[in-house]
Design a protein around this motif. Structure first.
Motif, mmCIF file in Angstrom:
data_model
loop_
_atom_site.group_PDB
_atom_site.id
_atom_site.type_symbol
_atom_site.label_atom_id
_atom_site.label_comp_id
_atom_site.label_asym_id
_atom_site.label_seq_id
_atom_site.Cartn_x
_atom_site.Cartn_y
_atom_site.Cartn_z
ATOM 1 N N ALA A 178 -20.436 -9.097 11.418
ATOM 2 C CA ALA A 178 -20.092 -8.196 10.314
ATOM 3 C C ALA A 178 -21.320 -7.913 9.443
ATOM 4 O O ALA A 178 -21.454 -6.814 8.895
ATOM 5 C CB ALA A 178 -18.963 -8.788 9.475
ATOM 6 N N TYR A 239 -13.172 -0.895 14.180
ATOM 7 C CA TYR A 239 -13.252 -0.921 12.720
ATOM 8 C C TYR A 239 -14.536 -0.254 12.260
ATOM 9 O O TYR A 239 -15.517 -0.207 13.013
ATOM 10 C CB TYR A 239 -13.311 -2.366 12.212
ATOM 11 C CG TYR A 239 -12.153 -3.226 12.635
ATOM 12 C CD1 TYR A 239 -10.896 -3.057 12.063
ATOM 13 C CD2 TYR A 239 -12.324 -4.236 13.590
ATOM 14 C CE1 TYR A 239 -9.833 -3.878 12.439
ATOM 15 C CE2 TYR A 239 -11.270 -5.053 13.970
ATOM 16 C CZ TYR A 239 -10.029 -4.870 13.396
ATOM 17 O OH TYR A 239 -8.993 -5.667 13.761
ATOM 18 N N ARG A 243 -16.828 -2.432 6.868
ATOM 19 C CA ARG A 243 -15.550 -2.797 6.245
ATOM 20 C C ARG A 243 -14.978 -4.057 6.888
ATOM 21 O O ARG A 243 -13.912 -4.517 6.528
ATOM 22 C CB ARG A 243 -14.529 -1.666 6.434
ATOM 23 C CG ARG A 243 -14.825 -0.425 5.638
ATOM 24 C CD ARG A 243 -14.693 -0.706 4.168
ATOM 25 N NE ARG A 243 -14.628 0.512 3.402
ATOM 26 C CZ ARG A 243 -13.834 0.676 2.351
ATOM 27 N NH1 ARG A 243 -13.044 -0.280 1.955
ATOM 28 N NH2 ARG A 243 -13.863 1.796 1.667
ATOM 29 N N SER A 244 -15.668 -4.565 7.908
ATOM 30 C CA SER A 244 -15.065 -5.645 8.688
ATOM 31 C C SER A 244 -15.622 -7.004 8.297
ATOM 32 O O SER A 244 -16.711 -7.117 7.722
ATOM 33 C CB SER A 244 -15.296 -5.383 10.170
ATOM 34 O OG SER A 244 -16.673 -5.265 10.397
ATOM 35 N N SER A 257 -10.272 -5.693 8.869
ATOM 36 C CA SER A 257 -10.860 -4.708 7.972
ATOM 37 C C SER A 257 -9.837 -4.558 6.851
ATOM 38 O O SER A 257 -8.996 -3.657 6.877
ATOM 39 C CB SER A 257 -11.069 -3.395 8.736
ATOM 40 O OG SER A 257 -11.351 -2.353 7.851
ATOM 41 N N THR A 385 -16.880 -5.390 1.079
ATOM 42 C CA THR A 385 -16.918 -6.775 1.556
ATOM 43 C C THR A 385 -18.234 -7.380 1.052
ATOM 44 O O THR A 385 -19.219 -6.649 0.845
ATOM 45 C CB THR A 385 -16.913 -6.834 3.097
ATOM 46 O OG1 THR A 385 -18.087 -6.153 3.572
ATOM 47 C CG2 THR A 385 -15.672 -6.226 3.715
#
Ligand SMILES: NC(=O)C[C@H](N)C(=O)O
Length: 649
Positions: A178, A239, A243-244, A257, A385
């Motif tokens: 990520a 995804y 956002r993951s 996500s 995130t």
């Protein structure tokens, strides 16, 4: 095998290959073997002097570059546990029929054409052949060992290979996947093609594993859809990368996500959620910005954290911090010592982003405990995130030519769909559209899904019609109705294809401004650039090139033959437009002769002079841009090669 007449018959790479008869050529040099790949056949068939004897195949190929950085997907068991296994991936995949169609590869001479590290998937449901080349890094890394230098290397490799591939898949360990996906999303500026990061929880070599599904799914999406984003594919879901986040160590369903629905789901069919796909509204060319600032950090608040810890963390050379706060962005408002440390750092120019520790939701200023952080100079991080906020800081702080204030503004802005801040209120309600309402009424439809299906079926052809008529107002109205003006009709033709055919510069500009993809291919494999070239729309070609449009490798390979044919028929306009579109004027045709040679052979000095003029014009712009000779630069080399070629003038 030369023909008895003054025709030349070229052998294809294998006997099973269709044969080409090159008719009415100006030259009768000896027959030679030319590589004849299916997509090359299509290009050749458009050339007036060539007759394709066997029908052109009804499928097209897509090319995907796979960058294997390591991770569990390619690991085997060693003395001290699982570790990456070098030089094993391609060999093993080649034995798996759902990853490689050896028969097709042999028949089409795939390896001779693309190299040994290339494989080809069986024909997809959509009649596409996905040809993928694997670039394996040395050493392969467990993703816990990844650094910002590794991110930069991936970015640079994508940039280097950008024009040769339709999409990119990055094989990567899950632990820091990520972070890498987030960082790449910022580093890749004006991205127009898909980059998918994937990996697995269990090595692909084990009997029960998730690597096969993840890799295959990523390849199929990368080869079939133009989603101009850095994505993360795992457990049947695509995804947005930034956002993951990794949420499970022991499940195949390892990523989530939390603040954005998946961009696509791969169930019985692959369904793309086009409304969610991010499109940069820019007309600039793709580029990678590999510089990242490493003086950044993540600090998680916890009850009882001391001011000394915070002070130590914020000491120079720290330049940017993501403070992970409670709930909707709260911190103790009764801890003056903590707040003073934060304020002192922001006064010194440290950028501190306020992001929540919660998996889902956004920071807001609804509590007094939240507003104190605003007063201390923190910037609200919306629903980013921590991985996205950190890599965004790293990217923004590395920008050398902008002020601190501009950097803060960039941090607050939604750059790559990483936060929802700018999106509030942007969703349009389908039910408000009178056009859709009228149709729904006459068809007695009321449910939202059906309305959306009607909208999506009707609007691409309507948008194409509006693009044909140059009606920007109609396009605007369709956009306001919630239609995606970047989608193709039943033939995959987008409004940008149509505007490129029509030569409508304003419409092309408008659509590019909305993020329309210059890489969209219709069912015949044609892009807006090849359409603009075919219809000789010079200004549109220039605009598309400015946005990063380019010919595919196959088109470039075949350009020599096309240029020779144009030179033979003294088509100066055609020569100019092919040159503007990026064709190499020195590229030899099927018989090894370049356009200028053909013009000389037929004694057309006007064409020779025109080609010289085109090249010297290019020389001026090319050398005007570069202070030093760069041996890797194709354009510079094209000019040098030309200058070095005796023209007989
Ligand atoms: N599943 C995995 O890929 C975990 C591995 N440790 C890595 O991140 O490289």
């Amino acid at each position: 095998m030369a023909d008895s007449s003054n025709h030349i018959t070229c052998l294809s790479r294998a006997l099973s290959q269709p044969t080409l008869k090159l008719a009415e050529c100006n030259d009768v040099s000896p027959a030679r073997t030319i590589p004849l790949h299916p997509c090359r056949r299509r290009m050749l068939s458009s050339c007036t002097s060539i007759e394709v004897i066997e029908p052109v195949t009804s499928y097209i190929e897509a090319r995907v570059l796979v960058i294997n950085t390591g991770g569990t997907i390619g690991m085997t068991l060693h003395d001290n546990g699982l570790a990456p296994q070098a030089n094993a991936f391609v060999k093993n995949l080649r034995k798996l029929p759902f990853f490689h169609d050896e028969k097709y590869a042999q028949e089409t001479g795939l390896f001779e054409y693309y190299g040994d590290e290339t494989l080809v998937l069986p024909l997809s449901k959509n009649n596409k052949r996905i040809v993928y080349t694997i670039l394996e890094y040395d050493p392969l890394l467990d993703s816990s060992n990844m650094t910002t230098e590794d991110w930069a290397k991936i970015g640079k490799d994508i940039e280097k290979n950008y024009e040769s591939y339709d999409g990119f898949v990055i094989l990567h360990g899950t632990d820091t996947m990520a972070y890498t996906a987030s960082a790449l999303s910022f580093m890749c500026e004006h991205l127009g093609k898909v980059i998918i990061v994937t990996g697995s929880q269990v090595p692909i070599y084990e009997m029960r594993n998730d690597g096969r599904d993840n890799f295959l799914g990523a390849l199929l999406i990368a080869g079939q859809f133009v989603i101009p984003e850095v994505c993360l594919y795992f457990y049947n879901k695509l995804y947005r990368g930034n956002r993951s986040t990794k949420v499970d160590t022991g499940s195949f369903n390892a990523f989530a996500s939390p603040n954005l629905t998946p961009l696509a789901t791969a169930e019985v069919d692959i369904t793309i959620n086009w409304d969610t796909v991010w499109r940069a509204n820019t007309t600039a060319k793709f580029q990678v910005s590999p510089e990242l600032n490493r003086n950044v950090g993540l600090l998680r608040l916890f009850p009882g954290i001391t001011a000394a810890t915070v002070r130590a963390f914020l000491q120079p050379p720290m330049e940017g911090v993501v403070l992970e706060t409670y709930g909707s962005g709260n911190a103790p408002d009764n801890r003056k010592d903590l707040l003073d440390e934060l304020k002192e750092a922001t006064d010194r120019g440290v950028i501190i982003m306020n992001c929540t520790q919660c998996l889902r939701g956004t920071v807001s200023a609804s509590y007094a405990t939240g507003t104190v952080l605003l007063d201390a100079g923190l910037l609200p991080g919306s629903d980013m995130t921590p991985e996205a906020a950190l890599s965004k800081l790293s990217y923004v702080l590395a920008k050398k030519d902008i002020s601190l204030d501009a950097k803060k503004k960039m941090m607050a802005r939604n750059l790559r769909g990483e936060m929802s801040a700018d999106l509030a209120g942007a969703k349009l309600c389908l039910r408000d559209s009178r056009f859709i309402q009228a149709i729904a009424k006459s068809l007695s439809i009321s449910c939202k899904e059906e309305l959306e299906a009607i909208r999506d079926a009707l609007t691409p052809p309507l948008a194409c019609a509006a693009a044909k008529n140059g009606d920007i107002e109609a396009l605007e109205a369709l956009k306001e109705m919630g239609s995606n003006l970047c989608l193709g009709d039943y033939d995959g033709r987008t409004p940008l294809h149509v505007a490129a055919c029509e030569g409508n510069h304003k419409v092309v500009e408008y659509l590019l401004g909305l993020g329309a993809s210059v890489y969209a291919k219709d069912r015949y494999g044609d892009t807006p650039l090849s359409n603009a070239v075919r219809f000789r729309n010079k200004e549109v070609v220039k605009l598309l090139r400015k946005t990063g449009a380019h010919f595919s490798k196959d088109e470039l390979d075949e350009a020599g033959t096309e240029l020779c044919s144009l030179a033979a028929s003294a088509d100066l306009d055609g020569l100019e437009i092919w040159s503007l579109a990026g064709a190499d004027l020195n590229k030899p045709g099927y018989d090894g002769q370049a356009a200028i040679g053909v013009a000389q052979a037929v004694g057309n000095q006007k064409v020779v002079a025109f080609l010289v003029q085109l090249l010297s014009k290019k020389a001026k712009t090319v050398f005007g841009q570069f202070n030093e000779y760069d041996e890797d630069d194709e354009e510079e080399n094209e000019v040098i090669k030309f200058i070095a070629t005796p023209t007989g003038l």
